[in-house]
Scaffold this motif. Structure first.
Motif, PDB file in Angstrom:
ATOM      1  N   PRO A  40       0.723  -0.723   0.337  1.00  0.00           N
ATOM      2  CA  PRO A  40      -0.198   0.139   0.710  1.00  0.00           C
ATOM      3  C   PRO A  40       0.893   1.632   0.306  1.00  0.00           C
ATOM      4  N   TYR A  41       2.007   0.802  -0.362  1.00  0.00           N
ATOM      5  CA  TYR A  41       3.249   2.234  -0.141  1.00  0.00           C
ATOM      6  C   TYR A  41       2.476   2.926  -1.790  1.00  0.00           C
ATOM      7  N   THR A  42       3.450   4.260  -2.266  1.00  0.00           N
ATOM      8  CA  THR A  42       3.783   5.311  -2.595  1.00  0.00           C
ATOM      9  C   THR A  42       4.673   5.641  -2.792  1.00  0.00           C
ATOM     10  N   TYR A  43       5.705   5.741  -3.744  1.00  0.00           N
ATOM     11  CA  TYR A  43       6.587   6.744  -3.946  1.00  0.00           C
ATOM     12  C   TYR A  43       7.269   8.005  -4.666  1.00  0.00           C
ATOM     13  N   LYS A  44       7.087   9.051  -4.010  1.00  0.00           N
ATOM     14  CA  LYS A  44       7.049  10.087  -4.167  1.00  0.00           C
ATOM     15  C   LYS A  44       8.310  10.834  -4.467  1.00  0.00           C
ATOM     16  N   MET A  45       8.144  11.743  -5.826  1.00  0.00           N
ATOM     17  CA  MET A  45       9.213  12.618  -5.935  1.00  0.00           C
ATOM     18  C   MET A  45       9.029  14.048  -5.734  1.00  0.00           C
ATOM     19  N   LEU A  46       9.456  14.929  -5.535  1.00  0.00           N
ATOM     20  CA  LEU A  46       9.141  16.242  -5.069  1.00  0.00           C
ATOM     21  C   LEU A  46      10.903  16.672  -5.037  1.00  0.00           C
ATOM     22  N   ARG A  47      10.026  18.167  -6.474  1.00  0.00           N
ATOM     23  CA  ARG A  47      11.579  18.566  -6.863  1.00  0.00           C
ATOM     24  C   ARG A  47      11.519  19.690  -5.609  1.00  0.00           C
ATOM     25  N   SER A  48      13.203  20.465  -5.225  1.00  0.00           N
ATOM     26  CA  SER A  48      12.819  21.535  -3.821  1.00  0.00           C
ATOM     27  C   SER A  48      12.483  22.704  -4.361  1.00  0.00           C
ATOM     28  N   LEU A  49      12.801  23.121  -5.780  1.00  0.00           N
ATOM     29  CA  LEU A  49      11.871  24.491  -5.601  1.00  0.00           C
ATOM     30  C   LEU A  49      10.480  24.929  -6.170  1.00  0.00           C
ATOM     31  N   ASP A  50       9.856  23.223  -6.509  1.00  0.00           N
ATOM     32  CA  ASP A  50       8.487  23.487  -5.930  1.00  0.00           C
ATOM     33  C   ASP A  50       8.113  24.041  -4.407  1.00  0.00           C
ATOM     34  N   PHE A  51       8.840  22.741  -4.026  1.00  0.00           N
ATOM     35  CA  PHE A  51       8.692  23.221  -2.224  1.00  0.00           C
ATOM     36  C   PHE A  51       8.990  25.128  -1.424  1.00  0.00           C
ATOM     37  N   TYR A  52      10.157  24.744  -1.759  1.00  0.00           N
ATOM     38  CA  TYR A  52      10.957  25.897  -1.706  1.00  0.00           C
ATOM     39  C   TYR A  52       9.464  27.239  -1.904  1.00  0.00           C
ATOM     40  N   GLU A  53       8.974  27.753  -3.859  1.00  0.00           N
ATOM     41  CA  GLU A  53       8.492  28.346  -3.224  1.00  0.00           C
ATOM     42  C   GLU A  53       6.755  28.378  -2.395  1.00  0.00           C
ATOM     43  N   HIS A  54       6.120  27.315  -2.793  1.00  0.00           N
ATOM     44  CA  HIS A  54       5.213  26.978  -2.097  1.00  0.00           C
ATOM     45  C   HIS A  54       5.149  27.632  -0.516  1.00  0.00           C
ATOM     46  N   VAL A  55       6.255  26.719   0.205  1.00  0.00           N
ATOM     47  CA  VAL A  55       6.512  27.121   1.637  1.00  0.00           C
ATOM     48  C   VAL A  55       6.523  28.511   1.486  1.00  0.00           C
ATOM     49  N   LYS A  56       7.506  28.848   0.994  1.00  0.00           N
ATOM     50  CA  LYS A  56       7.929  30.394   1.268  1.00  0.00           C
ATOM     51  C   LYS A  56       6.522  31.146   1.193  1.00  0.00           C
ATOM     52  N   SER A  57       5.492  31.273   0.169  1.00  0.00           N
ATOM     53  CA  SER A  57       4.826  31.559   0.100  1.00  0.00           C
ATOM     54  C   SER A  57       3.858  31.898   0.694  1.00  0.00           C
ATOM     55  N   ASP A  58       3.924  30.387   1.750  1.00  0.00           N
ATOM     56  CA  ASP A  58       2.255  29.832   2.572  1.00  0.00           C
ATOM     57  C   ASP A  58       2.620  31.548   4.070  1.00  0.00           C
ATOM     58  N   LEU A  59       3.750  31.432   4.079  1.00  0.00           N
ATOM     59  CA  LEU A  59       4.647  31.575   5.354  1.00  0.00           C
ATOM     60  C   LEU A  59       5.174  33.485   5.105  1.00  0.00           C
ATOM     61  N   GLU A  60       5.421  33.865   4.560  1.00  0.00           N
ATOM     62  CA  GLU A  60       5.354  35.047   3.720  1.00  0.00           C
ATOM     63  C   GLU A  60       3.922  36.014   3.998  1.00  0.00           C
ATOM     64  N   ALA A  61       2.581  34.791   3.699  1.00  0.00           N
ATOM     65  CA  ALA A  61       1.310  35.900   3.837  1.00  0.00           C
ATOM     66  C   ALA A  61       1.176  35.788   5.470  1.00  0.00           C
ATOM     67  N   SER A  62       1.491  34.674   5.969  1.00  0.00           N
ATOM     68  CA  SER A  62       0.755  34.233   7.798  1.00  0.00           C
ATOM     69  C   SER A  62       1.460  35.470   8.424  1.00  0.00           C
ATOM     70  N   GLY A  63       2.053  37.057   8.070  1.00  0.00           N
ATOM     71  CA  GLY A  63       2.339  37.772   9.081  1.00  0.00           C
ATOM     72  C   GLY A  63       3.162  37.574  10.304  1.00  0.00           C
ATOM     73  N   ASP A  64       3.016  36.695  10.738  1.00  0.00           N
ATOM     74  CA  ASP A  64       3.783  35.999  12.193  1.00  0.00           C
ATOM     75  C   ASP A  64       5.154  35.312  11.503  1.00  0.00           C
ATOM     76  N   ILE A  65       5.499  35.509  10.675  1.00  0.00           N
ATOM     77  CA  ILE A  65       6.893  35.215  10.292  1.00  0.00           C
ATOM     78  C   ILE A  65       7.611  35.445   8.943  1.00  0.00           C
ATOM     79  N   VAL A  66       9.082  35.854   9.190  1.00  0.00           N
ATOM     80  CA  VAL A  66       9.816  36.723   8.462  1.00  0.00           C
ATOM     81  C   VAL A  66      11.159  36.473   7.994  1.00  0.00           C
TER      82      VAL A  66
END
Length: 378
Positions: A86-112
């Protein structure tokens, strides 16, 4: 004492720092706490590819480039199909991760985000010294590895080092539904070295030549073996290199976790969050952060009991064998993948197996070198 600039300072905006910041940002327990992520690099390029296995849906599924439920292990003697369910092997490119998380964090107001390089942290004054300025906080999460870990006489160090080419071929040659975990048919003499293939489509794939060795090599060596694999094994004479990646991951039993204190928690590679016997880190980091967050909420030191000593010892013994007899790499991994189910392998690497299951897996790998390593590490 003056009020600190930040409640938390996260030193490093790579995978571990951003995963930690994302978890804090999405937990109401931390609401209103001012947090800084200090990183000297813009993280604006795809500098690595992370892969991991998990059951069912995961937190990062919306960012994955490709997933597989079938794979292969290939040695000079065997070609084994791996049905991962029942496992799945998953591939994630670092740039997609960086951009998504940074966008979320910048919108939060508590994280700089602060672009600076931290050179030292003083736990007494609770000050991080940067090249641009200093920063104070109640607690620091520090992803900078200690300078001495490569020279420690009491630790075993194996380098997982690699170079990968994203290639595009004229003809359809790949099965996009199956990846290759390890292929030993082309390898560097007397070493644990293999090729790793992640097909994105019938004519596109990441082909990566990888070493698990006590030594490093030069870029020409990777190029030579990548070319050999593509031409001799894949039988491709014409292809385009779309993108390249190169990297090194320390696989070591160095006690990184002992560097954490009451005011400084080491994270990522610097915290020992890379699984020492495999080099996998993405999902391991997610698990460590789960425990770390639970510790904070319970009023415990963040670094308390993040590690399972039993599995740390297993990893240490395996690394010692690879360090002393690197030529055994193909033989050991062939035993590992052919004498155990892929599901049991994943559970073992995820540190979920019982002691009796551990014994079964370790017996499947048996070689006299393990006895030598056991008594040395004991």
């Amino acid at each position: 004492m003056l009020t600190p600039d930040y409640y938390y300072v996260i030193v490093g905006g790579g995978m571990a720092g951003l995963q930690l910041a994302s978890r804090i940002n999405n937990d109401i327990f931390f609401r209103g706490k001012k947090i800084a992520i200090i990183e000297p690099d813009d993280k604006s390029i795809n500098d690595k590819t992370w892969c991991f296995w998990e059951k069912g849906a995961g937190a990062w599924d919306h960012l994955t480039t490709k997933t597989w439920q079938k794979g292969k292990f290939i040695s000079s003697e065997i070609n084994k199909d791996l049905d991962l369910a029942p496992y799945t092997y998953k591939m994630l490119r670092s740039l997609d991760f960086y951009e998504h998380v940074k966008s979320d964090l910048e919108a939060s107001g508590d994280i700089v985000f602060i672009k600076d390089e931290i050179t030292a942290i003083d736990p007494v004054t609770r000050t991080a010294k940067g090249k641009e300025q200093d920063y104070t906080a109640t607690h620091f999460f520090d992803s900078r590895p200690p300078k001495d870990y490569k020279k420690s006489e009491n630790a075993t160090l194996i380098y997982q080092h690699f170079k990968g080419w994203y290639i595009k071929t004229e003809e359809d040659i790949f099965d996009p539904e199956s990846f290759t975990m390890m292929d030993y048919r082309i390898n560097y003499k007397d070493s644990a070295s293999f090729t790793y293939v992640l097909p994105l489509s019938a004519n596109e794939a990441l082909v990566e030549f990888t070493f698990f060795t006590p030594f490093l090599t030069n870029e020409k060596t990777y190029d030579k073996y990548l070319n050999r694999y593509i031409r001799e094994i894949l039988k491709v004479t014409s292809f385009e290199i779309i993108e390249e990646e190169i990297g090194m991951i320390p696989m070591t039993d160095y006690p990184f976790h002992e560097k954490s204190t009451g005011k400084i928690t080491k994270i990522g590679t610097a915290g020992g969050w890379v699984k020492a016997s495999s080099g996998y880190s993405f999902k391991n980091t997610e698990r460590k952060i789960d425990l770390l967050i639970q510790n904070i909420k319970s009023g415990r030191r963040p670094s308390k009991e993040l590690f399972n000593k039993k599995f740390q010892k297993y990893d240490s013994i395996f690394l010692e064998v690879l360090s002393n007899r690197n030529d055994l790499g193909e033989s050991l991994f062939t035993k590992f993948y052919t004498r155990n189910s892929i599901q049991d392998i994943f559970r073992f690497l995820d540190e979920e197996t019982s002691f009796s299951e551990d014994i079964k897996i370790m017996l499947s790998l048996y070689h006299p070198e393990f006895l030598k390593a056991f008594f040395k590490k004991l």
